[in-house]
Write a protein that holds these residues in place. Sequence first.
Motif, PDB file in Angstrom:
ATOM      1  N   CYS A 112       0.852  -1.194   0.000  1.00 46.62           N
ATOM      2  CA  CYS A 112       0.000   0.000   0.000  1.00 46.62           C
ATOM      3  C   CYS A 112       0.889   1.245   0.000  1.00 46.62           C
ATOM      4  N   THR A 113       0.721   2.083  -1.016  1.00 47.65           N
ATOM      5  CA  THR A 113       1.563   3.278  -1.143  1.00 47.65           C
ATOM      6  C   THR A 113       0.852   4.562  -0.749  1.00 47.65           C
TER       7      THR A 113
ATOM      8  N   ARG B 186      -3.186 -13.353  -2.755  1.00 45.59           N
ATOM      9  CA  ARG B 186      -4.308 -12.915  -1.913  1.00 45.59           C
ATOM     10  C   ARG B 186      -3.784 -11.780  -1.048  1.00 45.59           C
ATOM     11  N   LEU B 187      -4.274 -10.573  -1.295  1.00 42.96           N
ATOM     12  CA  LEU B 187      -3.738  -9.367  -0.664  1.00 42.96           C
ATOM     13  C   LEU B 187      -4.665  -8.951   0.478  1.00 42.96           C
ATOM     14  N   ARG B 188      -4.110  -8.863   1.675  1.00 46.18           N
ATOM     15  CA  ARG B 188      -4.894  -8.399   2.822  1.00 46.18           C
ATOM     16  C   ARG B 188      -4.948  -6.873   2.757  1.00 46.18           C
ATOM     17  N   ALA B 189      -6.124  -6.324   2.350  1.00 44.63           N
ATOM     18  CA  ALA B 189      -6.179  -4.905   2.026  1.00 44.63           C
ATOM     19  C   ALA B 189      -6.908  -4.070   3.073  1.00 44.63           C
ATOM     20  N   HIS B 190      -8.048  -4.551   3.578  1.00 44.47           N
ATOM     21  CA  HIS B 190      -8.880  -3.730   4.463  1.00 44.47           C
ATOM     22  C   HIS B 190      -9.397  -4.571   5.621  1.00 44.47           C
ATOM     23  N   SER B 191      -9.992  -3.884   6.582  1.00 45.24           N
ATOM     24  CA  SER B 191     -10.569  -4.576   7.739  1.00 45.24           C
ATOM     25  C   SER B 191     -11.996  -5.031   7.479  1.00 45.24           C
ATOM     26  N   LYS B 192     -12.649  -4.454   6.461  1.00 41.80           N
ATOM     27  CA  LYS B 192     -14.001  -4.855   6.106  1.00 41.80           C
ATOM     28  C   LYS B 192     -14.035  -5.221   4.624  1.00 41.80           C
ATOM     29  N   VAL B 193     -15.234  -5.542   4.133  1.00 44.56           N
ATOM     30  CA  VAL B 193     -15.389  -6.049   2.772  1.00 44.56           C
ATOM     31  C   VAL B 193     -14.840  -5.043   1.749  1.00 44.56           C
ATOM     32  N   VAL B 194     -14.053  -5.553   0.800  1.00 35.79           N
ATOM     33  CA  VAL B 194     -13.539  -4.730  -0.303  1.00 35.79           C
ATOM     34  C   VAL B 194     -14.604  -4.764  -1.398  1.00 35.79           C
TER      35      VAL B 194
ATOM     36  N   GLU C 190      -0.664   1.924 -15.778  1.00 36.14           N
ATOM     37  CA  GLU C 190       0.366   1.451 -14.863  1.00 36.14           C
ATOM     38  C   GLU C 190       0.497  -0.066 -14.991  1.00 36.14           C
ATOM     39  N   THR C 191       1.635  -0.565 -14.555  1.00 37.49           N
ATOM     40  CA  THR C 191       1.881  -2.008 -14.672  1.00 37.49           C
ATOM     41  C   THR C 191       1.347  -2.790 -13.479  1.00 37.49           C
ATOM     42  N   SER C 192       1.215  -2.146 -12.312  1.00 37.88           N
ATOM     43  CA  SER C 192       0.813  -2.937 -11.140  1.00 37.88           C
ATOM     44  C   SER C 192       0.110  -2.107 -10.078  1.00 37.88           C
ATOM     45  N   LYS C 193      -0.617  -1.077 -10.484  1.00 35.54           N
ATOM     46  CA  LYS C 193      -1.262  -0.226  -9.476  1.00 35.54           C
ATOM     47  C   LYS C 193      -2.775  -0.473  -9.462  1.00 35.54           C
ATOM     48  N   VAL C 194      -3.285  -0.695  -8.246  1.00 34.08           N
ATOM     49  CA  VAL C 194      -4.700  -0.976  -8.048  1.00 34.08           C
ATOM     50  C   VAL C 194      -5.223  -0.076  -6.932  1.00 34.08           C
TER      51      VAL C 194
ATOM     52  N   THR D 247      -8.244   0.319  -4.205  1.00 32.71           N
ATOM     53  CA  THR D 247      -9.286  -0.483  -3.537  1.00 32.71           C
ATOM     54  C   THR D 247     -10.124   0.428  -2.638  1.00 32.71           C
ATOM     55  N   ALA D 248     -11.416   0.079  -2.514  1.00 34.55           N
ATOM     56  CA  ALA D 248     -12.329   0.823  -1.639  1.00 34.55           C
ATOM     57  C   ALA D 248     -13.112  -0.177  -0.799  1.00 34.55           C
ATOM     58  N   SER D 249     -13.351   0.204   0.450  1.00 33.48           N
ATOM     59  CA  SER D 249     -13.939  -0.753   1.389  1.00 33.48           C
ATOM     60  C   SER D 249     -15.027  -0.093   2.216  1.00 33.48           C
ATOM     61  N   TRP D 250     -15.791  -0.950   2.905  1.00 34.31           N
ATOM     62  CA  TRP D 250     -16.814  -0.470   3.829  1.00 34.31           C
ATOM     63  C   TRP D 250     -16.206   0.098   5.107  1.00 34.31           C
ATOM     64  N   ASP D 251     -14.898   0.030   5.270  1.00 29.15           N
ATOM     65  CA  ASP D 251     -14.286   0.688   6.425  1.00 29.15           C
ATOM     66  C   ASP D 251     -14.058   2.177   6.185  1.00 29.15           C
ATOM     67  N   GLY D 252     -14.477   2.695   4.998  1.00 27.85           N
ATOM     68  CA  GLY D 252     -14.378   4.118   4.706  1.00 27.85           C
ATOM     69  C   GLY D 252     -13.071   4.553   4.095  1.00 27.85           C
ATOM     70  N   LEU D 253     -12.147   3.610   3.859  1.00 29.63           N
ATOM     71  CA  LEU D 253     -10.833   3.966   3.319  1.00 29.63           C
ATOM     72  C   LEU D 253     -10.727   3.595   1.852  1.00 29.63           C
ATOM     73  N   ILE D 254      -9.914   4.365   1.119  1.00 28.87           N
ATOM     74  CA  ILE D 254      -9.557   4.067  -0.266  1.00 28.87           C
ATOM     75  C   ILE D 254      -8.032   3.988  -0.298  1.00 28.87           C
ATOM     76  N   LYS D 255      -7.494   2.889  -0.834  1.00 29.27           N
ATOM     77  CA  LYS D 255      -6.043   2.676  -0.793  1.00 29.27           C
ATOM     78  C   LYS D 255      -5.495   2.441  -2.193  1.00 29.27           C
ATOM     79  N   LEU D 256      -4.268   2.900  -2.392  1.00 24.70           N
ATOM     80  CA  LEU D 256      -3.541   2.679  -3.639  1.00 24.70           C
ATOM     81  C   LEU D 256      -2.450   1.645  -3.371  1.00 24.70           C
ATOM     82  N   TRP D 257      -2.432   0.589  -4.186  1.00 27.06           N
ATOM     83  CA  TRP D 257      -1.486  -0.511  -4.008  1.00 27.06           C
ATOM     84  C   TRP D 257      -0.565  -0.584  -5.223  1.00 27.06           C
ATOM     85  N   ASP D 258       0.690  -0.928  -4.955  1.00 33.66           N
ATOM     86  CA  ASP D 258       1.676  -1.044  -6.035  1.00 33.66           C
ATOM     87  C   ASP D 258       2.505  -2.312  -5.808  1.00 33.66           C
TER      88      ASP D 258
END
Length: 578
Positions: free
Chosen positions: A280-281, A544-552, A561-565, A567-578
């Motif tokens: 997570c970047t 299998r990437l552990r991204a959030h505390s609640k459902v993604v 990009e070659t590897s950037k995703v 993600t948004a979750s019901w925990d209210g956070l949006i994260k950028l992964w590389d």
Amino acid sequence: MSLVQGYSSDEDVAGHSDAFNLAAIPSTKRFRVQDTPLNTTPHAAPDVLAQDPLNLTSLITRPTDTQMNVNIPYSDMTLPIQGPENPFGDRNRFMNQNALAGHVEEQAMTEHAFRTQHLTHSILGYSQNPSVDPSAPAILGSVEAAEANNYAMLDSVRVPHAKRKELKRKRKTKGDLEVVDGDNAYVGPWASWSGEEPVEVVPEGEEEAGDEESSESEAEDTIVKKLRPKRGAPGQETSVFHGKSMTDYQGRTYISPPLGEVPHIQSEPGSQESFIPKVCTHTWTGHTNGVSVIRLFPETGHLLLSGSMDTKIKLWDVYTHGNCLRTFHGHGKAVKDVTFSNDGRRFLSCGYDRFMKLWDTETGQCLQRFNNGKIPYVVRFHPDEDKQNIFLAGMSDKKIIQYDMNSGEITQEYDQHLGPVNTITFVDENRRFVTTSDDKTIRAWDFDIPVVIKYIAEPHMHSMPAVTLHPSKKYFAAQSLDNQILVYSTDNFRQNRKKRFAGHSVAGYACQVGFSPDGKWISSGDGEGNVVFWDWRTGRIKSRLRAHSKVVIAHEWLPHETSKVVTASWDGLIKLWD
């Protein structure tokens, strides 16, 4: 302990007064007589026969026995009583009441009686004691209040007639039949109630014309109540810009892609090989409730739009500083879906307040609002450049509605589904579109023709609340609620049995399916906060990437990009992964 040690002989018995008529008892049933003088001194232990000829092990006594002749073990003395218990006797009424936690009683009470006693204690300050103990007080709480109310419960307390008459609303007079307007004008059965005069409502922003009028209003002592419309209500849509300046030194707004910082966003999406992200970047925080949908800016992906259950829509910067650029306040309830137009300058949003709204991405202005009384679950612009004034909306009443934004009217209704419509996906060079619904079917339509051209329904099929096109446009992947992703062809709409992706847990969640820009990887969030990546060719789980505390619930691959995703979750956070 010996009660009576016995008499020395039968003559002694006769010599004494026979109070209990013991002489009349036959000799076979007469009690044992010991050759000892009369002694009334109590013994410390019972007289036990050393040799019992009958070898007794239990105590069987007669009414005339005065001695215990059997030594009973303690275990026999503590045995429970055998035989059925008398259900009508009250011998055991107070048994086991004194427990460690206090005084315990078994009590049965109806719900109505309990509520009556509870409300009486809460409001009047006393209640009846439910205890069956005759020594317990009859009233709990304030005895004085109980006496004042004649020990009546709340449902039987009566307000005096005079007080009721005083509290009763009084209707004003009907007025004179001959008077049309003014004082004592005829109002008939529409007469208002005294004490319910209308309140003057002044909209916010309108001020009094002058000091004279304000002084007159103070003199009249009228009640002034300002009407404050709810933020985001129809006609009250607002947006807040969070940056310092809307334009840069060249006059460009955030709509323009940052070609100076990231020149490679002009390249063709999928021209490079993609890899699976690991770290997570960046994390975007700002939503106060779960995020339900995210969308990247078309073509470049340098902006990110997110809709949340906190009723807000936010626009985020992806490449430069990663801040929130603008917040759109336009919905009264949770946002369900958002979608960009082809050029990204406008976007549609829909929410559980039953409204669909068209926004200007740059200025934050709400351009149009649409409502047909039902909840929209999905909105999609028509992808053709010459049909950007048309959008489709899947509704909760099983219909797909086609709107023309130029006229603001419904131009077509597709009404074949048997449940709320969840997804709309354009295929076949945008001449057709595929819809999925809660009725566990997939239906394909020709655009602008409300007739189903392909109907897919199997007994083993589950609802498919999320559908995504493959980058090659030859397949679409549907998230099935039996924890698998199914793949269908876009030309003949047949299922590709060789491509089935499982191993994640999404039952009950509409988790979005994603594809890497080159189509090599297929990904999905799950209900446990993970993002799962499969190899498109082999169907095996690669990561299998552990991204959030609640459902993604949603995620997007950045197109250049070659590897950037993201993600948004019901925990209210949006994260950028590389």
